[in-house]
Design a protein around this motif. Sequence first.
Motif, PDB file in Angstrom:
ATOM      1  N   ILE A 375       0.727  -1.070   0.017  1.00 19.90           N
ATOM      2  CA  ILE A 375      -0.022   0.092   0.118  1.00 19.90           C
ATOM      3  C   ILE A 375       0.861   1.314   0.078  1.00 19.90           C
ATOM      4  O   ILE A 375       1.812   1.164   0.520  1.00 19.90           O
ATOM      5  N   THR A 376       0.415   2.352  -0.488  1.00 19.43           N
ATOM      6  CA  THR A 376       1.411   3.460  -0.876  1.00 19.43           C
ATOM      7  C   THR A 376       0.478   4.789  -0.753  1.00 19.43           C
ATOM      8  O   THR A 376      -0.515   4.767  -0.559  1.00 19.43           O
ATOM      9  N   GLY A 377       1.246   5.995  -0.340  1.00 21.82           N
ATOM     10  CA  GLY A 377       0.606   7.168  -0.645  1.00 21.82           C
ATOM     11  C   GLY A 377       0.055   7.472   0.762  1.00 21.82           C
ATOM     12  O   GLY A 377       0.130   6.949   2.022  1.00 21.82           O
ATOM     13  N   ARG A 378      -0.975   8.606   0.546  1.00 26.58           N
ATOM     14  CA  ARG A 378      -1.922   8.855   1.651  1.00 26.58           C
ATOM     15  C   ARG A 378      -2.510   7.737   2.291  1.00 26.58           C
ATOM     16  O   ARG A 378      -2.996   7.795   3.717  1.00 26.58           O
ATOM     17  N   GLU A 379      -3.016   6.713   1.489  1.00 27.44           N
ATOM     18  CA  GLU A 379      -3.481   5.650   2.372  1.00 27.44           C
ATOM     19  C   GLU A 379      -2.896   4.831   3.179  1.00 27.44           C
ATOM     20  O   GLU A 379      -3.136   4.410   4.064  1.00 27.44           O
ATOM     21  N   ALA A 380      -1.416   4.770   2.517  1.00 29.20           N
ATOM     22  CA  ALA A 380      -0.581   4.010   3.540  1.00 29.20           C
ATOM     23  C   ALA A 380      -0.291   4.816   4.712  1.00 29.20           C
ATOM     24  O   ALA A 380      -0.295   4.211   5.980  1.00 29.20           O
ATOM     25  N   LEU A 381      -0.294   6.063   4.805  1.00 29.81           N
ATOM     26  CA  LEU A 381       0.024   6.969   6.007  1.00 29.81           C
ATOM     27  C   LEU A 381      -1.203   6.814   7.143  1.00 29.81           C
ATOM     28  O   LEU A 381      -1.174   6.657   8.422  1.00 29.81           O
ATOM     29  N   HIS A 382      -2.240   6.567   6.271  1.00 22.12           N
ATOM     30  CA  HIS A 382      -3.789   6.362   7.230  1.00 22.12           C
ATOM     31  C   HIS A 382      -3.531   5.012   7.813  1.00 22.12           C
ATOM     32  O   HIS A 382      -3.910   4.883   8.941  1.00 22.12           O
ATOM     33  N   MET A 383      -3.251   4.012   6.865  1.00 22.29           N
ATOM     34  CA  MET A 383      -3.307   2.518   7.365  1.00 22.29           C
ATOM     35  C   MET A 383      -2.201   2.572   8.704  1.00 22.29           C
ATOM     36  O   MET A 383      -2.397   1.678   9.581  1.00 22.29           O
ATOM     37  N   GLU A 384      -1.171   3.391   8.809  1.00 18.70           N
ATOM     38  CA  GLU A 384      -0.149   3.228   9.700  1.00 18.70           C
ATOM     39  C   GLU A 384      -0.733   3.827  10.976  1.00 18.70           C
ATOM     40  O   GLU A 384      -0.512   3.208  12.039  1.00 18.70           O
TER      41      GLU A 384
END
Length: 502
Positions: A375-384
């Motif tokens: 997963i990448t980008g802004r969605e990855a940051l949210h997933m974190e």
Amino acid sequence: MSASRDAKVVVVGAGFAGLAAAVSLVQAGFQHIQILEANGRVGGRVHTTRPFTKNIIELGANWIHGQDGNPIFQLAKEGDLLVEGMSSSKIMCLPHSVTPRDYFFKQGGKQLSAETVDQVCSLFSKLTSKAFDSELEDRHKALSLGSYLDAAFAESPLAASEDSERQRIFEWCKRSECTDEASSSLYEVSASQIGYYIALEGGFFNSLGPGGYQAILDILLKCLPSGMILSNKPVKNIHWDLEEKSQGTESREMHPVKVICENDEVFEADHVIVTVSLGVLKQQAAAMFKPALPKSKMDAIERLGFGTVDKIFLCFSERFWPEDCAGIQLVWDEGPEDKSVYTSQTEEAWKEKWFKKICGFDTVACHPTVLCGWITGREALHMETLQDSEVGDTCVRLIRSFTGWSVPDVSQVLISRWGCDPHTLGSYTFVPHNVNAVKEHEALAAPLPFQNKVPESKPLQVLFAGEATQVNFYTTTHGAYLSGVKEAQRLITLYSDKTLSH
């Protein structure tokens, strides 16, 4: 005696760039080198772990990008670290690496035909290759990578049919390419500037043996004297261009650089090689350097992109996917890679659908019951920001709904969180749309002080290394390594010239 023996050098960061710089300097006869590493471990964005079994999992760097002219490949080869034919894992996670062993599923449970997938992925590979090979038509050069791909696909015979499946697969390819570019969207990425990236010949593979990437780091570590690396030493400030001052009647040697750690420990040096990530520079450069960095360098730090790519490892008690399946790929009816969706979504909307950014789940070498999602980008940051258990349960629901298979609950979840790691703040660099790659990479790499402007200052006080400083090899481990060697060579040449002049 060589002048280099007396020079004091501080290296900030013990990733590939920092270690390569230090090894090069040691081999050239420099004796006063200190490496300050913010983490309790070395490696930077290389992080080899063993969370499930005695076999390794790579939370960070995963692949060797090419063979010819690649020092990382050479180190692995000379160290007998390569394993041939690791057929249990995918070689690449790029659209043009898709094989018949990848199972593509539409939303709702239908498996797509391998022939249709291959048609679209082959076209996508051809179109992206045009950009990487600097063969874009003039009308496409001013576009973002996403807009160029949309325009080129729309003109292709595949788009002419009424088959929406091909369009959906093409959107999956774009989503997968986001992983390679570390971007939230390909509409953020320059189509023309990625042509400066050079892909080395010899393939893109993960055929490292049981030691993983850590084994390559270990080769470098063996070349360094004990005690050279100080762990848990995050740097707070770098004071440079300090002037020699007299204290009373006695004059003491004054080094032009002072490195101050967060615990206020001070290291004086003639030269400092800064190898922190572009993410860290974006957050801290304005306050870290005194005097402030030149505008050209601050502009480069701001303009270059630095994105987050994360992995989600799912460990199951038993394998539930077919033996010939190398990956379960998810093709949405409407995905985050669609331009209209990407530009119109509110923050609440994309956060609720963060999981749509996961391309799929690939098998993992030497782990017969483990899958890895990207997963990448802004969605990855949210997933974190989410709990491991919530992420794991969401992924299992996705696999069940797309495949219709009987999927057991996940037994262990392991997630990388590079975006919120304070010592990386992301994964790797990309060149945004309307940014001049050569200008910004070179500005970032330029040492201080600029010698043509301040001839009376001691040269090469602050040098910069790391993948983001590389015009041709950014994003890669060999780019980081080569950047460290390059900056070390500047110092080696400086002191060679001094020795010759005396």
